[in-house]
Design a protein around this motif. Sequence first.
Motif, PDB file in Angstrom:
ATOM      1  N   ASP A 135       0.812  -1.225   0.000  1.00 29.86           N
ATOM      2  CA  ASP A 135       0.000   0.000   0.000  1.00 29.86           C
ATOM      3  C   ASP A 135       0.843   1.272   0.000  1.00 29.86           C
ATOM      4  O   ASP A 135       0.349   2.344  -0.348  1.00 29.86           O
ATOM      5  CB  ASP A 135      -0.943   0.024   1.206  1.00 29.86           C
ATOM      6  CG  ASP A 135      -2.026  -1.038   1.116  1.00 29.86           C
ATOM      7  OD1 ASP A 135      -2.264  -1.577   0.016  1.00 29.86           O
ATOM      8  OD2 ASP A 135      -2.637  -1.342   2.159  1.00 29.86           O
ATOM      9  N   GLU A 167       3.813   2.893  -3.965  1.00 35.84           N
ATOM     10  CA  GLU A 167       3.740   3.988  -4.937  1.00 35.84           C
ATOM     11  C   GLU A 167       4.439   5.247  -4.428  1.00 35.84           C
ATOM     12  O   GLU A 167       4.996   6.019  -5.203  1.00 35.84           O
ATOM     13  CB  GLU A 167       2.283   4.300  -5.289  1.00 35.84           C
ATOM     14  CG  GLU A 167       2.156   5.210  -6.484  1.00 35.84           C
ATOM     15  CD  GLU A 167       0.755   5.227  -7.066  1.00 35.84           C
ATOM     16  OE1 GLU A 167       0.608   5.785  -8.145  1.00 35.84           O
ATOM     17  OE2 GLU A 167      -0.173   4.686  -6.438  1.00 35.84           O
ATOM     18  N   TYR A 168       4.468   5.426  -3.109  1.00 31.04           N
ATOM     19  CA  TYR A 168       5.102   6.598  -2.518  1.00 31.04           C
ATOM     20  C   TYR A 168       6.623   6.472  -2.449  1.00 31.04           C
ATOM     21  O   TYR A 168       7.317   7.440  -2.140  1.00 31.04           O
ATOM     22  CB  TYR A 168       4.533   6.864  -1.119  1.00 31.04           C
ATOM     23  CG  TYR A 168       3.029   6.975  -1.124  1.00 31.04           C
ATOM     24  CD1 TYR A 168       2.391   8.056  -1.735  1.00 31.04           C
ATOM     25  CD2 TYR A 168       2.241   5.974  -0.573  1.00 31.04           C
ATOM     26  CE1 TYR A 168       1.001   8.149  -1.768  1.00 31.04           C
ATOM     27  CE2 TYR A 168       0.853   6.054  -0.598  1.00 31.04           C
ATOM     28  CZ  TYR A 168       0.245   7.139  -1.199  1.00 31.04           C
ATOM     29  OH  TYR A 168      -1.126   7.220  -1.233  1.00 31.04           O
ATOM     30  N   ILE A 201       8.461   5.106  -5.095  1.00 32.66           N
ATOM     31  CA  ILE A 201       8.948   4.881  -6.455  1.00 32.66           C
ATOM     32  C   ILE A 201      10.219   5.684  -6.736  1.00 32.66           C
ATOM     33  O   ILE A 201      11.183   5.152  -7.292  1.00 32.66           O
ATOM     34  CB  ILE A 201       7.854   5.204  -7.499  1.00 32.66           C
ATOM     35  CG1 ILE A 201       6.712   4.194  -7.392  1.00 32.66           C
ATOM     36  CG2 ILE A 201       8.427   5.254  -8.909  1.00 32.66           C
ATOM     37  CD1 ILE A 201       7.076   2.765  -7.726  1.00 32.66           C
ATOM     38  N   LEU A 204       3.303  -2.502 -10.816  1.00 32.88           N
ATOM     39  CA  LEU A 204       3.470  -1.081 -10.500  1.00 32.88           C
ATOM     40  C   LEU A 204       4.882  -0.625 -10.848  1.00 32.88           C
ATOM     41  O   LEU A 204       5.067   0.429 -11.470  1.00 32.88           O
ATOM     42  CB  LEU A 204       3.175  -0.828  -9.015  1.00 32.88           C
ATOM     43  CG  LEU A 204       3.374   0.617  -8.536  1.00 32.88           C
ATOM     44  CD1 LEU A 204       2.421   1.562  -9.247  1.00 32.88           C
ATOM     45  CD2 LEU A 204       3.205   0.702  -7.032  1.00 32.88           C
ATOM     46  N   TYR A 229       6.515   2.157 -13.948  1.00 41.09           N
ATOM     47  CA  TYR A 229       7.456   3.261 -13.737  1.00 41.09           C
ATOM     48  C   TYR A 229       8.832   2.953 -14.339  1.00 41.09           C
ATOM     49  O   TYR A 229       9.832   3.550 -13.959  1.00 41.09           O
ATOM     50  CB  TYR A 229       7.599   3.568 -12.243  1.00 41.09           C
ATOM     51  CG  TYR A 229       6.418   4.321 -11.685  1.00 41.09           C
ATOM     52  CD1 TYR A 229       6.355   5.710 -11.765  1.00 41.09           C
ATOM     53  CD2 TYR A 229       5.357   3.648 -11.095  1.00 41.09           C
ATOM     54  CE1 TYR A 229       5.273   6.405 -11.251  1.00 41.09           C
ATOM     55  CE2 TYR A 229       4.273   4.336 -10.581  1.00 41.09           C
ATOM     56  CZ  TYR A 229       4.229   5.716 -10.665  1.00 41.09           C
ATOM     57  OH  TYR A 229       3.150   6.399 -10.154  1.00 41.09           O
TER      58      TYR A 229
END
Length: 102
Positions: free
Chosen positions: A45, A48-49, A51, A77, A81
């Motif tokens: 969770d 993404e922060y 990356i 994910l 990126y």
Amino acid sequence: MNTIISDDLELIKKYLQKDVIILDVRTDAEYNQGHIKDSLHIVLDELEYEIDTLQELNKSIITCCRSGARSEAAKDLLLAYDIDAINGGPWQNVNEFIKEII
């Protein structure tokens, strides 16, 4: 539990030959119950922060979790990126491959 096909096993072994990051995306409680030595722990969770940090490391990544489902989501994910990543599936499997290589 997800089943990893033999082609995936060979890919995991190939990646372990590189200077690779093992990324464990399980919860804190799961990680604290056991994990791969020197693995990087980022809960799915929160991934993404993180990356930017992972991109700066400029290394390939093998994701792992309890069964392979969360690590598949993490891999997707990271690929989005442009981070080179594969799904290692359950952390215990990746740990066994590491032992074989050493």
